[in-house]
Scaffold this active site. Sequence first.
Site, PDB file in Angstrom:
ATOM      1  N   LYS A  76       0.863  -1.180   0.000  1.00 30.02           N
ATOM      2  CA  LYS A  76       0.000   0.000   0.000  1.00 30.02           C
ATOM      3  C   LYS A  76       0.902   1.232   0.000  1.00 30.02           C
ATOM      4  CE  LYS A  76      -3.752   2.228   2.614  1.00 30.02           C
ATOM      5  NZ  LYS A  76      -4.589   2.179   3.830  1.00 30.02           N
ATOM      6  N   SER A 151      -9.494   2.304   2.879  1.00 30.54           N
ATOM      7  CA  SER A 151      -8.614   2.989   1.980  1.00 30.54           C
ATOM      8  C   SER A 151      -7.629   2.084   1.247  1.00 30.54           C
ATOM      9  CB  SER A 151      -7.824   4.050   2.753  1.00 30.54           C
ATOM     10  OG  SER A 151      -7.038   3.446   3.765  1.00 30.54           O
ATOM     11  N   SER A 175      -9.814   0.015   7.108  1.00 30.04           N
ATOM     12  CA  SER A 175      -9.248   0.080   5.759  1.00 30.04           C
ATOM     13  C   SER A 175      -8.571  -1.174   5.230  1.00 30.04           C
ATOM     14  CB  SER A 175      -8.261   1.232   5.662  1.00 30.04           C
ATOM     15  OG  SER A 175      -8.966   2.431   5.455  1.00 30.04           O
TER      16      SER A 175
HETATM   17  N1  GLN Z   1     -13.078   4.732   6.407  1.00 28.71           N
HETATM   18  C1  GLN Z   1     -12.406   5.140   7.601  1.00 28.71           C
HETATM   19  C2  GLN Z   1     -11.990   6.587   7.477  1.00 28.71           C
HETATM   20  O1  GLN Z   1     -12.286   7.173   6.476  1.00 28.71           O
HETATM   21  C3  GLN Z   1     -11.239   4.232   7.879  1.00 28.71           C
HETATM   22  C4  GLN Z   1      -9.998   4.600   7.163  1.00 28.71           C
HETATM   23  C5  GLN Z   1      -8.844   3.731   7.524  1.00 28.71           C
HETATM   24  O2  GLN Z   1      -8.983   2.707   8.184  1.00 28.71           O
HETATM   25  N2  GLN Z   1      -7.656   4.167   7.126  1.00 28.71           N
HETATM   26  O3  GLN Z   1     -11.390   7.131   8.358  1.00 28.71           O
END
Ligand code: GLN
Length: 482
Positions: A76, A151, A175
């Site tokens: 990632k 993400s 994410s």
């Molecule tokens: N969807 C969540 C956010 O927007 C989680 C994001 C993540 O785990 N990096 O914060």
Amino acid sequence: MSAQERSLRRLAACLERGEVSALELAQDCLARIAASDLNAFIDVQPELTLAQAREADARRARGEAGTLLGVPLAHKDIFVTRGWRSTAGSRMLEHYVSPFDATVVERLAAAGAVCLGKTNCDEFAMGGSNEHSWFGPTRNPWDRAAIPGGSSGGSAAAVAAGLAPAATGTDTGGSIRQPAAMCGVTGLKPTYGRVSRHGMIAFASSLDQGGVIAASAEDCALVLGAMAGFDARDSTSVERPGEDFTREIGRPVAGLRIGVPREFLGDGLAADVRAAVEAALAELRALGATLVDISLPQTELAIPAYYVIAPAEASSNLARFDGVRYGHRAAHYADLREMYDRSRGEGFGAEVKRRVLVGTYVLSAGYYDAYYLQAQKLRRLIADDFRRAFESVDLVAGPVAPTVAWDIGSIVDDPVSNYLADVYTLPASLAGLPGMSVPAGFGRGGRPVGLQLIGRWFEEARLVGVAHAFQQATDWHLQRPA
Ligand code: GLN
């Protein structure tokens, strides 16, 4: 190659027997990546990948062994890497190349894994759809009109489409688990502190945790084994003896008590997801587990608590991007103040700006007690819910997300709808617990559904054991998009 043929165990066995070389595997993946229209990767550097593959082959030729030696794997683009760009999906870091490797990158390279490149993600990992990437959205290989989740959407899409056998991810509020669910692959978010955050571009430091997305629970465990461990360069890294995360594979599920929180099966859950999750729970019962109706009463409050704490930490972490030390700097400005304003204004996207504003507000002298302090208290109550639950159950199971993947663009301008979709992943994040997402069928439009498993602190091996048993009894994880 089928999903089964690409399992890490099988790839390792083929490498071991000399039936395939690391170079051939890397070339095969690079060709798939080049031919793919998913926008799953932000940076690919074939010469670097092939050099690593040759080195892995040379290590094998010298008699070295190891499950990951020569196995290709994507990172990632939140983990910094020497050679490949490290952008965090942001214009702010569009051209940034790190002078060092993140601990996760370093450890996997030491185990002989070959880096295929950097996968697309929401900007600074803020988001759950991959639409908040400066490099454009990644598409879901099951349906190109759909988001891959986020993400870590690039990582999930890459594994689902067979571009990489496994990929790293990070999970702050879901994410890893949510994109794994939406792309029909397996995701493992370890206990907070298990995997070093050194070199992981920070979003919300008290929540960020590195983990893995792969084709099966066993593959996740194999990669985690090489990633995890104490790192003096991360002050929240936990000192624990090394462990084999595959050790509970083969252990029967019979006798285990699995808690199903009623708050996870309430009104907000879409009918198609509910049907798949209930069928998955019935499968676990058929394997001999006892399903226990439990309550995690603070579940709904995880959303407001997280969306205060995470932006607060983000506003602080992102203060370093000022146009001076590194990252984007505006071309034109009259004075220092305008240089900051323009550099940050141009470098960050809308979602990041929204969070910096919210975070700065909740930390400000007048509102700290009303928001930030309250959110920290809620966080404790949410962890207490789990502590209580784990007195009577061995793990917790339920859906990962309330719906299957939605259409790209359909709710991108509605931040609250996006935040509400995190309701089932945020509680474990706030409590620092390990969680998995396991393919559990398909819903509306043939889009994948995931089953979430949440374990006690540091009981990743137990989660892997149960997920593996489920994957022996079902073939959802072996299905691949056309
Ligand atoms: N969807 C969540 C956010 O927007 C989680 C994001 C993540 O785990 N990096 O914060």
